[in-house]
Scaffold this active site. Sequence first.
Site, PDB file in Angstrom:
ATOM      1  N   GLY B 127      -6.029   3.371  -9.088  1.00  0.00           N
ATOM      2  CA  GLY B 127      -5.183   3.341 -10.287  1.00  0.00           C
ATOM      3  C   GLY B 127      -3.775   3.823  -9.983  1.00  0.00           C
ATOM      4  O   GLY B 127      -3.376   4.909 -10.380  1.00  0.00           O
ATOM      5  N   TYR B 128      -3.052   2.997  -9.249  1.00  0.00           N
ATOM      6  CA  TYR B 128      -1.670   3.346  -8.896  1.00  0.00           C
ATOM      7  C   TYR B 128      -0.674   2.519  -9.712  1.00  0.00           C
ATOM      8  O   TYR B 128       0.014   3.012 -10.571  1.00  0.00           O
ATOM      9  CB  TYR B 128      -1.439   3.089  -7.402  1.00  0.00           C
ATOM     10  CG  TYR B 128      -1.736   4.265  -6.496  1.00  0.00           C
ATOM     11  CD1 TYR B 128      -2.717   5.191  -6.819  1.00  0.00           C
ATOM     12  CD2 TYR B 128      -1.043   4.442  -5.309  1.00  0.00           C
ATOM     13  CE1 TYR B 128      -2.992   6.263  -5.978  1.00  0.00           C
ATOM     14  CE2 TYR B 128      -1.301   5.506  -4.454  1.00  0.00           C
ATOM     15  CZ  TYR B 128      -2.278   6.416  -4.790  1.00  0.00           C
ATOM     16  OH  TYR B 128      -2.535   7.452  -3.962  1.00  0.00           O
ATOM     17  N   SER B 129      -0.600   1.203  -9.407  1.00  0.00           N
ATOM     18  CA  SER B 129       0.432   0.347 -10.004  1.00  0.00           C
ATOM     19  C   SER B 129       0.316   0.273 -11.516  1.00  0.00           C
ATOM     20  O   SER B 129      -0.788   0.355 -12.075  1.00  0.00           O
ATOM     21  CB  SER B 129       0.314  -1.077  -9.460  1.00  0.00           C
ATOM     22  OG  SER B 129       0.583  -1.102  -8.095  1.00  0.00           O
ATOM     23  N   GLU B 244      -4.012   5.320   6.341  1.00  0.00           N
ATOM     24  CA  GLU B 244      -4.746   4.276   7.049  1.00  0.00           C
ATOM     25  C   GLU B 244      -3.786   3.433   7.884  1.00  0.00           C
ATOM     26  O   GLU B 244      -3.090   2.595   7.370  1.00  0.00           O
ATOM     27  CB  GLU B 244      -5.496   3.421   6.025  1.00  0.00           C
ATOM     28  CG  GLU B 244      -6.125   2.164   6.573  1.00  0.00           C
ATOM     29  CD  GLU B 244      -7.037   2.389   7.762  1.00  0.00           C
ATOM     30  OE1 GLU B 244      -7.540   3.517   7.926  1.00  0.00           O
ATOM     31  OE2 GLU B 244      -7.218   1.447   8.547  1.00  0.00           O
ATOM     32  N   ASN B 384       6.576  -6.348   1.667  1.00  0.00           N
ATOM     33  CA  ASN B 384       7.275  -6.395   2.957  1.00  0.00           C
ATOM     34  C   ASN B 384       8.759  -6.049   2.819  1.00  0.00           C
ATOM     35  O   ASN B 384       9.374  -5.584   3.766  1.00  0.00           O
ATOM     36  CB  ASN B 384       7.059  -7.765   3.612  1.00  0.00           C
ATOM     37  CG  ASN B 384       5.665  -7.875   4.217  1.00  0.00           C
ATOM     38  OD1 ASN B 384       4.765  -7.111   3.840  1.00  0.00           O
ATOM     39  ND2 ASN B 384       5.482  -8.790   5.153  1.00  0.00           N
TER      40      ASN B 384
END
Lengths: 372, 398
Positions: B127-129, B244, B384
């Site tokens: 639950g980030y964005s 990661e 990117n």
Amino acid sequence: MDFTFTEEQNMLVDTAERFVSKEYGFETRNRIIGSEAGMSKAVWQGLADLGLLALLVPEEEGGLNAGPVETMLVMSALGKGLLVEPYLSSAVMSTRAIAALAGAEQRAEWLEQMLAGTLIVAFAHDEHGARHDPLAVETRAVRIGDGYLLDGRKSVIRHASQAGMLLISARVDDGIALFAVDRDTPGVRLATYPSVDGARAADVFLEQVYLPESRRLGQGDSSDTLLAVLDTGLAALCGEALGVLQRSLDTTIEYARTRKQFGVQIGKFQALQHRMADMLIHVEQARSMTYLAAVRVLDNDAARRAAALSAAKVVVGEACRFVGQQAVQIHGGMGVTDELDISHCFKRLFAIEKTFGSALDHLDRYRRTLAA
Amino acid sequence: MDLNFTTEDQTFREEVRSFLRDHLPSGVRHKVLNGTHLDRDDYLAWQRALHARGWGGPSWPAEFGGTGWTPVQQYIFDEACAEAGAPRLVPFGLKMVAPVIMAFGNKAQQDRFLPPILAGTEWWCQGYSEPGAGSDLASLKTRAVRDGDHYVVNGQKTWTTLGQYADWIFCLVRTDPDAKPQRGISFLLIDMKSPGITVRPIITMDGLHEVNEVWLEDVRVPAENLIGEENKGWTYAKFLLGHERTNIAGIGIAKRELARLKRIATSETRHGQPLLQDPLFSAEIARVEIDLMALEITNLRVLSAEAENRAPGPEASILKIKGSEIQQRLLELMTEAIGPQALPFDRDAMAAGYQGDYPLAAYARTPTWQYLNLRKLTIYGGSNEIQRNIISQMILGL
């Protein structure tokens, strides 16, 4: 030198663009591609009522007898709407083939219905494995009595399931011929599926399909006409690409003006500004080559014509890829959703790049002309 | 200079390969090698097989039940798995929330949450964005207000990958609206069964339901589910995003997909010749293969620095950019290789075991949806563009 359009041509663009913006909104289109038939009869009738299905029909049959520039302009307008109806296949390629090859009786019968919108004709030429080598036709028509028996398979034929009649290319003793095959003729079987861009396509299996002589278009080897029809289709497809490219660029610029991150419109970031500048360059280069294609498609020198059209497909195809991919990228996560029209533009651009040979296929074809 | 793995590492690789031969479920393997969409049970079957072998936590330290492997061993494991056709490990529990719980959670949280992740019995989502907070994550608005021994959470999360399967969600929430954006954020663990949570599918352009919107309306979360300290969540979030690294380039996946591209290019022909021998097409394959070769060595250099405890830092952005671009290019070339067969798009025919009347070679049924699907690679996990900003700022000092 003259890159302006005539008043008649501008009016044609107006007509087509007004129709698309009024009758072919994003929601309407979503309903159409989600429907069983995958096209709208009402839209098709609308195009007929505006005279757009008569664009390439000769004057003797009540048509406008327009040329490739008009075709390009109309296709571009329809491209802006991501139209999934069989305009290219029926109103451009099949109409052109019938006008070029068919006898008086055939023309009278088919063209009248086609321009009225009551008959859709799918142009069924591509075959599996031919890889758009235009004359690699393996479907065979063998003469039997006063007619022919057709056997073979046509692959990824757009709109085959929506058409009442298919124009099928087949190898005959003296070359390649075109046959008009009603879709419900015994021995004709369709495997229908959705295309990635929301249209419908099918593989057409032909097994011992009997056709009387009256269903053959023209006599002798029709390879030259076939090549001319395919080139007409390719030039028209480039026109459609222009419309989709322009819509993708416009939509992306609008998004970059409104979407804010880090407290500013993302269109203020120079990295994205340069990307959108490159998108515009691709669109303009594609426009130039689409004009070239529209002019050269009437060239009777088949080799010179083919080289110009291949060159156009390389530039247009690469524009489709770059503009499509960057439009999605600049939209971020929203760009990959089904909910926004930009992903639908992306998929149509992907399909256009793959239709009638990819940019790489045409680079290969062009490359071979260098040493010739 | 020596580009080879040590003898021990090579022995280890054989051990992994041998395990894969015996224990990777063949149905799952077949799906992965053919680009078929995977479902929940495919991922769980693989996690359970690894857990049974004691390899459920390949990137975890031994004290939490992990393998305690070195970064090099983790890399070897990931690469061997990907090449053999194993699914990716579902990262949200194993590689995202678990390291945060290990580093910043208390003993009770570690005991409660880590074992089910290892065993594959609880599914996590991220639950980030939020709709207004994508690349600019720190501008997130989901609010958590302390009420006795609970937090009351209100807001909306988006792009929640596989949230429809999730038992738990780890959320960044705003606990101090008056502080600077990064300062007022906390890290909460929320039970997806809590009243007030609604999961709504987002359909992507490939027709799939992979991502979701998660709406939180007066969701009561026990205060014991706060990780670390209140308002320190941004620190944990950054730790998570940077954690990661060994697999971020996806070298193993790219090698597997390159092999698949070559198989397709052997079957498809142009002018009667396999595409693999076609001068134009083989040059394109060569180009991406060489690009991958370079990235593999770059990845090993980063790994080597990590093994010597030199922090890899922003170099991970190079791996993410090149890795995602190479994977996209490989799928683009597959759609090129299958020619007009790239156009038909029937979701039913893309499923494993399809027996219907769909006139495409089996290998031609899946590249198009994957090509569409993988547009996300250059967008998610820090787009990117954001990665290039990191390189300009952190490496180039601009």
